[in-house]
Design a protein around this motif. Structure first.
Motif, PDB file in Angstrom:
ATOM      1  N   GLY A  56      29.165  -2.790  21.035  1.00 21.26           N
ATOM      2  CA  GLY A  56      29.199  -3.184  19.632  1.00 21.26           C
ATOM      3  C   GLY A  56      29.222  -2.015  18.671  1.00 21.26           C
ATOM      4  N   ASP A  57      28.412  -0.997  18.927  1.00 25.41           N
ATOM      5  CA  ASP A  57      28.374   0.176  18.041  1.00 25.41           C
ATOM      6  C   ASP A  57      29.030   1.386  18.680  1.00 25.41           C
ATOM      7  N   GLY A  58      29.779   1.157  19.758  1.00 27.09           N
ATOM      8  CA  GLY A  58      30.424   2.261  20.454  1.00 27.09           C
ATOM      9  C   GLY A  58      30.980   1.799  21.789  1.00 27.09           C
ATOM     10  N   PHE A  59      30.943   2.692  22.777  1.00 29.82           N
ATOM     11  CA  PHE A  59      31.490   2.345  24.091  1.00 29.82           C
ATOM     12  C   PHE A  59      30.800   3.147  25.185  1.00 29.82           C
ATOM     13  N   TRP A  60      30.907   2.639  26.412  1.00 28.26           N
ATOM     14  CA  TRP A  60      30.456   3.351  27.601  1.00 28.26           C
ATOM     15  C   TRP A  60      31.678   3.851  28.355  1.00 28.26           C
ATOM     16  N   ALA A  61      31.534   5.005  29.002  1.00 28.19           N
ATOM     17  CA  ALA A  61      32.622   5.565  29.799  1.00 28.19           C
ATOM     18  C   ALA A  61      32.048   6.352  30.966  1.00 28.19           C
ATOM     19  N   ASP A  62      32.758   6.323  32.088  1.00 30.39           N
ATOM     20  CA  ASP A  62      32.369   7.099  33.263  1.00 30.39           C
ATOM     21  C   ASP A  62      33.049   8.461  33.220  1.00 30.39           C
ATOM     22  N   VAL A  63      32.323   9.481  33.692  1.00 26.79           N
ATOM     23  CA  VAL A  63      32.844  10.850  33.738  1.00 26.79           C
ATOM     24  C   VAL A  63      32.801  11.328  35.185  1.00 26.79           C
ATOM     25  N   SER A  64      33.970  11.648  35.740  1.00 26.03           N
ATOM     26  CA  SER A  64      34.064  12.028  37.152  1.00 26.03           C
ATOM     27  C   SER A  64      33.555  13.443  37.397  1.00 26.03           C
ATOM     28  N   LEU A  65      33.342  13.769  38.661  1.00 27.66           N
ATOM     29  CA  LEU A  65      32.918  15.117  39.027  1.00 27.66           C
ATOM     30  C   LEU A  65      33.958  16.152  38.619  1.00 27.66           C
ATOM     31  N   GLU A  66      35.247  15.812  38.755  1.00 25.39           N
ATOM     32  CA  GLU A  66      36.316  16.728  38.357  1.00 25.39           C
ATOM     33  C   GLU A  66      36.220  17.051  36.874  1.00 25.39           C
ATOM     34  N   THR A  67      35.987  16.032  36.045  1.00 26.25           N
ATOM     35  CA  THR A  67      35.873  16.249  34.600  1.00 26.25           C
ATOM     36  C   THR A  67      34.621  17.040  34.264  1.00 26.25           C
ATOM     37  N   LEU A  68      33.521  16.745  34.929  1.00 26.19           N
ATOM     38  CA  LEU A  68      32.276  17.477  34.688  1.00 26.19           C
ATOM     39  C   LEU A  68      32.440  18.960  35.010  1.00 26.19           C
ATOM     40  N   ALA A  69      33.244  19.261  36.038  1.00 21.64           N
ATOM     41  CA  ALA A  69      33.423  20.649  36.464  1.00 21.64           C
ATOM     42  C   ALA A  69      34.323  21.440  35.525  1.00 21.64           C
ATOM     43  N   ASN A  70      35.188  20.748  34.779  1.00 23.60           N
ATOM     44  CA  ASN A  70      36.188  21.453  33.974  1.00 23.60           C
ATOM     45  C   ASN A  70      36.039  21.272  32.468  1.00 23.60           C
ATOM     46  N   SER A  71      34.967  20.626  32.046  1.00 25.00           N
ATOM     47  CA  SER A  71      34.790  20.384  30.607  1.00 25.00           C
ATOM     48  C   SER A  71      33.336  20.612  30.216  1.00 25.00           C
ATOM     49  N   SER A  72      33.071  20.435  28.931  1.00 30.66           N
ATOM     50  CA  SER A  72      31.721  20.623  28.407  1.00 30.66           C
ATOM     51  C   SER A  72      30.899  19.341  28.417  1.00 30.66           C
ATOM     52  N   LEU A  73      31.444  18.239  28.922  1.00 35.09           N
ATOM     53  CA  LEU A  73      30.735  16.957  28.833  1.00 35.09           C
ATOM     54  C   LEU A  73      29.406  16.982  29.588  1.00 35.09           C
ATOM     55  N   ALA A  74      29.328  17.755  30.658  1.00 35.18           N
ATOM     56  CA  ALA A  74      28.086  17.816  31.431  1.00 35.18           C
ATOM     57  C   ALA A  74      26.931  18.375  30.609  1.00 35.18           C
ATOM     58  N   SER A  75      27.231  19.240  29.654  1.00 33.93           N
ATOM     59  CA  SER A  75      26.173  19.890  28.871  1.00 33.93           C
ATOM     60  C   SER A  75      25.788  19.120  27.612  1.00 33.93           C
ATOM     61  N   LEU A  76      26.495  18.018  27.322  1.00 38.55           N
ATOM     62  CA  LEU A  76      26.160  17.249  26.123  1.00 38.55           C
ATOM     63  C   LEU A  76      24.788  16.606  26.264  1.00 38.55           C
ATOM     64  N   GLN A  77      24.053  16.585  25.155  1.00 38.30           N
ATOM     65  CA  GLN A  77      22.740  15.969  25.121  1.00 38.30           C
ATOM     66  C   GLN A  77      22.757  14.765  24.181  1.00 38.30           C
ATOM     67  N   VAL A  78      21.826  13.856  24.368  1.00 38.18           N
ATOM     68  CA  VAL A  78      21.716  12.705  23.474  1.00 38.18           C
ATOM     69  C   VAL A  78      21.549  13.195  22.033  1.00 38.18           C
ATOM     70  N   GLY A  79      22.372  12.653  21.149  1.00 38.49           N
ATOM     71  CA  GLY A  79      22.349  13.065  19.748  1.00 38.49           C
ATOM     72  C   GLY A  79      23.447  14.043  19.375  1.00 38.49           C
ATOM     73  N   ASP A  80      24.063  14.695  20.380  1.00 38.22           N
ATOM     74  CA  ASP A  80      25.140  15.648  20.094  1.00 38.22           C
ATOM     75  C   ASP A  80      26.355  14.922  19.513  1.00 38.22           C
ATOM     76  N   SER A  81      27.036  15.601  18.598  1.00 44.16           N
ATOM     77  CA  SER A  81      28.237  15.043  17.975  1.00 44.16           C
ATOM     78  C   SER A  81      29.463  15.297  18.840  1.00 44.16           C
ATOM     79  N   VAL A  82      30.426  14.358  18.792  1.00 45.96           N
ATOM     80  CA  VAL A  82      31.660  14.495  19.564  1.00 45.96           C
ATOM     81  C   VAL A  82      32.855  14.052  18.727  1.00 45.96           C
TER      82      VAL A  82
END
Length: 222
Positions: A56-82
């Protein structure tokens, strides 16, 4: 596919580790999700993510190991802007450049200073990606389509106008910030095309794009 024109800034609402990879809940901010369905793609800091739930106020998404290894998504914390952008349609204005949402690696912000009303950033790309970055060419940084102003080895400069600074997470960049980098697709395809029949040979046996290969096709003179 995306245009690299950021539509809204959202935030990380929750993180859940699932069998080694990650599920993210993202609040969408002012991004209109009225036409978004399960299975649609939304670029999140330049990473193409598939919508698996719409609370309702956003969305859920899965992040694969490949994406975690090649992007900054693994380091995002709750509250961080995107940065957020919905996938383009045939009726979308292509204000940036064609972006796949497949991040090539992380670049690092080296410096930032004012340049008139704009902000000038100097970044360093991974050595393996430097060859794809060209003066006045396009790069995608955290999902934003940007023009390269200067190139010096693996380092390059970007001049960001006030509107882009204010409407994206670029406003938070400082020296040391790690950003998602996607190079121009044409450069990647051109490199592969130039290999010709060698493209079918295993990388352990082929020499890749060499000076000899470039000379053979008229792109290099000794």
């Amino acid at each position: 596919m995306f245009t690299g024109i950021i539509a809204a800034v959202g935030s990380i609402a929750a993180k859940e580790m699932r069998d080694g990879d990650l599920r993210l809940q993202i609040r969408s901010g002012k991004l209109d999700l009225a036409d978004v369905q399960l299975g649609d793609s939304i670029a999140t800091n330049g990473v193409c993510l598939t919508v698996v739930a719409l609370p309702g106020d956003g969305f859920w998404a899965d992040v694969s190991l490949e994406t975690l290894a090649n992007s900054s998504l693994a380091s995002l914390q709750v509250g961080d802007s995107v940065n957020l952008e919905k996938a383009l349609t045939l009726a979308t204005r292509l204000g940036g450049h064609l972006v796949s949402g497949h991040v090539d690696g992380l670049a690092e912000v080296l410096s930032r200073h004012s340049d008139g009303r704009s902000e000038r950033f100097r970044l360093k790309a991974p050595a393996k990606l430097a060859k794809y970055i060209a003066h006045k060419g396009s790069v995608c940084i955290d999902g934003a389509s940007l023009t390269v102003n200067q190139v010096d080895g693996a380092e390059f400069e970007l001049n960001i106008v006030p509107h882009t600074v204010q409407e994206t997470i670029i406003k938070h960049y400082k020296p040391g910030t790690q950003v998602n980098l996607e190079v121009d697709q044409l450069a990647r395809y051109l490199e592969r095309l130039m290999l010709g029949e060698q493209a079918a040979v295993s990388a352990t046996m082929a020499g890749g794009v060499t000076k000899a290969l470039l000379a053979e096709h008229g792109f290099y003179k000794a």
